[in-house]
Design an enzyme around this catalytic site. Structure first.
Site, PDB file in Angstrom:
ATOM      1  N   GLU A 169       0.800  -1.240   0.000  1.00 57.75           N
ATOM      2  CA  GLU A 169       0.000   0.000   0.000  1.00 57.75           C
ATOM      3  C   GLU A 169       0.832   1.290   0.000  1.00 57.75           C
ATOM      4  O   GLU A 169       0.629   2.174   0.830  1.00 57.75           O
ATOM      5  CB  GLU A 169      -0.969  -0.026   1.196  1.00 57.75           C
ATOM      6  CG  GLU A 169      -1.892  -1.238   1.142  1.00 57.75           C
ATOM      7  CD  GLU A 169      -2.697  -1.489   2.412  1.00 57.75           C
ATOM      8  OE1 GLU A 169      -2.688  -0.637   3.313  1.00 57.75           O
ATOM      9  OE2 GLU A 169      -3.350  -2.547   2.493  1.00 57.75           O
ATOM     10  N   GLU A 274      -6.389 -11.093  -0.508  1.00 56.17           N
ATOM     11  CA  GLU A 274      -7.338 -10.445   0.421  1.00 56.17           C
ATOM     12  C   GLU A 274      -8.741 -10.342  -0.156  1.00 56.17           C
ATOM     13  O   GLU A 274      -9.382  -9.297  -0.068  1.00 56.17           O
ATOM     14  CB  GLU A 274      -6.810  -9.067   0.835  1.00 56.17           C
ATOM     15  CG  GLU A 274      -5.383  -9.100   1.339  1.00 56.17           C
ATOM     16  CD  GLU A 274      -4.900  -7.788   1.932  1.00 56.17           C
ATOM     17  OE1 GLU A 274      -5.721  -6.937   2.262  1.00 56.17           O
ATOM     18  OE2 GLU A 274      -3.665  -7.628   2.053  1.00 56.17           O
TER      19      GLU A 274
HETATM   20  O1  9MR Z   1      -7.580  -8.050   8.472  1.00 59.58           O
HETATM   21  C1  9MR Z   1      -6.578  -7.338   9.173  1.00 59.58           C
HETATM   22  C2  9MR Z   1      -7.121  -6.866  10.507  1.00 59.58           C
HETATM   23  O2  9MR Z   1      -7.414  -7.963  11.348  1.00 59.58           O
HETATM   24  C3  9MR Z   1      -6.127  -5.941  11.191  1.00 59.58           C
HETATM   25  O3  9MR Z   1      -6.703  -5.375  12.341  1.00 59.58           O
HETATM   26  C4  9MR Z   1      -5.673  -4.833  10.231  1.00 59.58           C
HETATM   27  C5  9MR Z   1      -4.570  -4.016  10.840  1.00 59.58           C
HETATM   28  O4  9MR Z   1      -3.395  -4.743  10.969  1.00 59.58           O
HETATM   29  O5  9MR Z   1      -5.192  -5.390   9.016  1.00 59.58           O
HETATM   30  C6  9MR Z   1      -6.138  -6.150   8.335  1.00 59.58           C
HETATM   31  O6  9MR Z   1      -5.576  -6.630   7.133  1.00 59.58           O
HETATM   32  C7  9MR Z   1      -5.190  -5.641   6.186  1.00 59.58           C
HETATM   33  C8  9MR Z   1      -4.010  -6.171   5.431  1.00 59.58           C
HETATM   34  O7  9MR Z   1      -2.980  -6.519   6.306  1.00 59.58           O
HETATM   35  C9  9MR Z   1      -3.514  -5.181   4.401  1.00 59.58           C
HETATM   36  N1  9MR Z   1      -4.577  -4.753   3.523  1.00 59.58           N
HETATM   37  C10 9MR Z   1      -5.780  -4.293   4.172  1.00 59.58           C
HETATM   38  C11 9MR Z   1      -6.273  -5.326   5.165  1.00 59.58           C
HETATM   39  C12 9MR Z   1      -7.549  -4.870   5.802  1.00 59.58           C
HETATM   40  O8  9MR Z   1      -7.313  -3.717   6.579  1.00 59.58           O
END
Ligand code: 9MR
Length: 385
Positions: A169, A274
């Site tokens: 990102e 994802e």
């Molecule tokens: O699904 C993840 C969630 O449980 C966490 O709280 C969050 C913060 O670390 O990250 C979420 O996963 C993210 C991923 O690592 C990167 N792309 C966006 C995802 C959704 O926020």
């Protein structure tokens, strides 16, 4: 005489046995019909079917989700436990307990193990950007910290983790660089450095860039430009992960396809990472929600309409939308190397708490009881066609 009475006694037992056998056959027949084959086998020739695992699953406490993961998925990624804040919460203090268990689980079950994520502005610990006096770190110190983090994490799993989301990102929807701490301190070179360090730490690991809202024209162009620059500088990059945080309305499938093709034209693999499909109303009607954790909205009851289950019309729209996306992935199976669901079942999903906390969403392929939703069989049939 005696023989006849024994026969009389035996007949009810025999009838009972036949009935039980018939019942067992019909039950297993039903389950066979409901779930004829598992996802990973059907998709085996097309692409890896992956899922994200959380800490409860990795440590084996959530046994029934783990069973689904083993049965249906051929690839795994850790949803959270390999992020820098978790793995190196304080400088030099690495915590590999869960990451080790995650990698062992993947190996024991012959799964493709993907590492998420090395350099990400979000969830990066504050110490990373602060020196001993509490000031912002110099470019040299940040480079050193990145090198140490990447060498330690990638080096530990050298030859065991198949691939890494090296940078996550870093590009905004308009194609410009996100003004993260990494970017503020090192400029866009932080991306190049991260890929370089990851390659040095494990020359055989595949290295990817991963981002959300990839069907936005600006982001598509920004990512293409960035990857071209890396390639021109001789930096290894093997693939681009398109996060699939989709909804019933966004993004347009044609725009998603356009990005898949633009990325594949760079000569790298394309992955759908994802993947989850929200059925809930978005606070931002006219645009893709993305996945910026800092964008969120307050809870309102009207924003949580399916507390007691999904109406048929919404379930149908959900199936239709998943099928359209998988049709696209199958159409481009020569370009797509992996499709990863962001969680095993609906109760695990981050979408229950983002962009609004405390809602009930239904974004994944398995329901809250880990039962395969009807879409699983539909996807299997689609892949078999
Ligand atoms: O699904 C993840 C969630 O449980 C966490 O709280 C969050 C913060 O670390 O990250 C979420 O996963 C993210 C991923 O690592 C990167 N792309 C966006 C995802 C959704 O926020």
């Amino acid at each position: 005489m005696q023989f006849r009475s024994t026969l009389h006694q035996f007949i009810p037992v025999l009838i009972g046995f036949i009935c039980l056998s018939l019942l067992a056959c019909s039950t297993s027949g039903e389950s066979i019909n409901r779930n004829p084959v598992v996802l990973k086998d059907t998709f085996q020739e097309k692409f890896v079917m992956g899922t994200a695992l959380n800490a409860w699953q990795i440590t084996g406490r959530d046994t029934s989700s783990i069973q689904i993961a083993k049965e249906h998925f051929s690839g795994i990624v850790a949803e959270n436990i390999m992020k820098s804040g978790r793995i190196q919460p304080r400088e030099g203090e690495f915590n590999f307990d869960l990451a080790d268990q995650f990698v062992e689980f993947g190996e024991e079950n012959n799964m493709q193990i993907h590492g998420h994520t090395l350099i990400w502005h979000s969830q990066a610990p504050r110490w990373f950007f602060t020196d001993e006096e509490g000031n912002e770190v110099s470019p040299e110190l940040l480079t050193e910290r990145m090198r140490k983090h990447i060498y330690t994490v990638v080096g530990r799993y050298k030859g065991r983790v198949h691939s890494w989301d090296v940078v996550n990102e870093a590009i905004l929807d308009d194609g410009s660089y996100r003004k993260s701490k990494f970017h503020q301190i090192l400029g866009k070179d932080f991306i190049k450095l991260a890929f370089q360090f990851a390659h040095e730490a494990d020359p055989d690991a595949e290295l990817y860039y991963n981002d959300f809202s990839m069907s936005q024209a600006g982001k598509r162009e920004g990512v293409v430009k960035m990857v071209k620059e890396l390639q021109e500088e001789g930096i290894r990059i093997d693939g681009i992960g398109m996060q699939g945080h989709i909804s019933l309305e966004h993004p347009e499938i044609e725009a998603f396809e356009k990005s898949m093709l633009a990325f594949s034209d760079l000569g790298v693999q394309v992955m759908v990472t994802e993947l989850d499909l929200s059925v809930l109303p978005s606070p931002w009607r006219n645009r893709e929600a993305g996945a910026n954790i800092s964008d969120n909205a307050d809870y309102e009851d009207r924003m949580n309409p399916y507390k007691d289950g999904l109406p048929d019309s919404v379930s149908q729209a959900f199936d239709k939308r998943y099928l359209e996306f998988f049709e696209l992935f199958l159409k481009h199976q020569d370009k797509v190397s992996r499709v990863t669901l962001w969680g095993v079942n609906d109760s695990n999903s981050w979408k229950n708490n983002w962009p609004v906390r405390g809602r009930k969403d239904y974004p994944l392929l398995f329901d809250r009881e880990n039962k395969a939703k009807p879409i699983v069989e539909k996807l299997i049939n689609l892949a078999k066609q």
